[in-house]
Each structure stands twice: as structure tokens, then as C-alpha cells.
Write a protein that holds these residues in place. Structure first.
Motif, PDB file in Angstrom:
ATOM      1  N   ASN A 170       0.827  -1.210   0.000  1.00 16.40           N
ATOM      2  CA  ASN A 170       0.000   0.000   0.000  1.00 16.40           C
ATOM      3  C   ASN A 170       0.859   1.257   0.000  1.00 16.40           C
ATOM      4  OD1 ASN A 170      -2.743   1.178   0.193  1.00 16.40           O
ATOM      5  ND2 ASN A 170      -1.965   2.012   2.117  1.00 16.40           N
ATOM      6  N   ARG A 176       2.127   1.607  -3.502  1.00 18.58           N
ATOM      7  CA  ARG A 176       1.039   2.014  -4.392  1.00 18.58           C
ATOM      8  C   ARG A 176       0.800   3.523  -4.291  1.00 18.58           C
ATOM      9  NH1 ARG A 176      -2.354  -1.226  -2.635  1.00 18.58           N
ATOM     10  NH2 ARG A 176      -2.098  -2.844  -4.231  1.00 18.58           N
ATOM     11  N   GLN A 177       0.785   4.049  -3.060  1.00 20.73           N
ATOM     12  CA  GLN A 177       0.534   5.474  -2.865  1.00 20.73           C
ATOM     13  C   GLN A 177       1.683   6.321  -3.409  1.00 20.73           C
ATOM     14  OE1 GLN A 177      -2.305   6.860  -1.898  1.00 20.73           O
ATOM     15  NE2 GLN A 177      -1.344   8.836  -2.395  1.00 20.73           N
TER      16      GLN A 177
END
Length: 209
Positions: free
Chosen positions: A164, A167-168
């Protein structure tokens, strides 16, 4: 007036960059079409979609990929779209769609292509122990994640970084690339020529604040 379409499958997290570029372009432009195949998406979940019409088109309602693509193509033709932005659109377009709209359709991919094409690029980068990955912005063609490259940005992978987190971090560089590329396309300094991208003043395009 140049007309832009934004097509996505997730949360539409790249729409801010699209709106900013359209609003700040020296060429008159508007975000005319927004399409998602995410049937769970609700425009009220993001204030950036407030007051904007969002067409929710479930690909499962169509008997084939080509039928779904033709429906999307019909919307784009009817609105006389000049530029299409795919922001995390998790569908592969047919050859017919790519041939018609490829030179005006920009797609983001969460890796430095040609490395890690296809799904789960962030997970693959972490599993492989890579230290650098990134994002690619490219025009689409009939091959998956193999269209002419418009722009690329690296992202460093730090110890302990989660999927995550990565991804960010990649979304943040995608936002910058999309902003720059839309401005340049609308202003005529970014075009497809044959199978190559001509991106004038590539290193001098201003990033969003």
C-alpha cells in the motif's frame, strides 16, 4: 474547445491532476466525459466528482470485450473527445479500440516499463527485492503495456515499505506525469508521430504545486 475523457476502475484518485491540467491549460478545454466500470463507485465519496456526471458502465453487462469497447467508443465519439486518460482502468481494450483511440489515449502503469508489465506490478517489485521501481505514462496500442512511452518517473523502495505504501508513492508520481502530459497535449507540444511520442520542452514542463 478541447474535450477530455477520464476512465477508471478504482477510486478515481488521479482525477485531481486531470481537473488541474484542464483548468490551467492555455488552450480552452473541459473534462467532458467520466466513465468507470466500478459498479460500487459513488461520486459522493469524493468531492472532486461533485456536480460531475459519471457514467457507470459494468463490463459484465456485455457479452464480449468488443461489445463493451464499442459502447465506450460510442460515448467518446458522441462527445468528440480529443484526449482520453485511463487512470487505473483494469480492462484491456481490443485491437479495434486501440487502433481508433490509441494515439489520443494515455494510460498509467505502476512500473518502469518494459519491466513488470501486467497486474500486481507493485507486489512483484516488492517480492523481487527491487530498490527502484516507478511509473510509466504511455499511449495505448494493441499490445498490453507496450504502447509508446510518454513519461516515466522512478520511485525508491525503502526497507519495510508495504504494498500500500508503494502504491501510494507511485500514485503521487503518476499525478505529476498526467498533469504535465495533459497540459502539453492540450497546448500542442505533445503529439504522436508514427509510433513515437514527440514531447517538446519535456524537461521544462512545470509540476503541479
Amino acid at each position: 474547445m478541447k474535450k477530455v475523457a477520464f476512465i477508471f476502475s478504482g477510486r478515481g484518485s488521479l482525477i485531481q491532476s486531470v481537473i488541474n491540467a484542464v483548468d490551467e491549460s492555455q488552450t480552452a478545454a473541459q473534462l467532458s466525459v467520466i466513465i468507470t466500470n466500478n459498479i460500487e463507485f459513488t461520486p459522493s465519496s469524493n468531492p472532486l466528482f461533485s456536480g460531475r456526471k459519471v457514467d457507470i458502465v459494468n463490463h459484465k453487462d456485455f457479452s464480449s470485450r468488443s461489445e463493451f469497447d464499442e459502447h465506450i467508443a460510442g460515448i467518446l465519439r458522441a462527445s468528440q473527445i480529443d484526449l482520453v486518460i485511463l487512470g487505473g482502468f483494469r480492462r484491456i481494450f481490443t485491437k479495434g479500440f486501440s487502433m481508433e483511440f490509441g494515439p489520443i489515449t494515455m494510460n498509467t502503469h505502476p512500473s518502469l516499463l518494459p519491466a513488470l508489465p501486467g497486474d500486481k506490478a507493485q507486489r512483484k517489485a516488492l517480492d523481487m527485492g527491487l530498490r527502484i521501481t516507478g511509473a510509466t505514462l504511455h499511449f495505448i496500442n494493441e499490445e498490453v503495456d507496450a504502447g509508446p512511452v510518454i513519461d516515466q518517473e522512478p520511485v525508491r523502495i525503502y526497507n519495510g515499505m508495504t504494498e500500500n505504501d508503494l502504491r501510494q508513492a507511485i500514485i503521487e508520481v503518476e499525478q505529476k506525469m498526467i498533469y504535465r502530459a495533459i497540459l502539453s497535449f492540450l497546448d500542442g507540444t505533445l503529439v504522436m508521430s508514427g509510433n513515437k511520442v514527440i514531447y517538446k520542452d519535456y524537461m521544462n514542463v512545470q509540476n503541479p504545486e
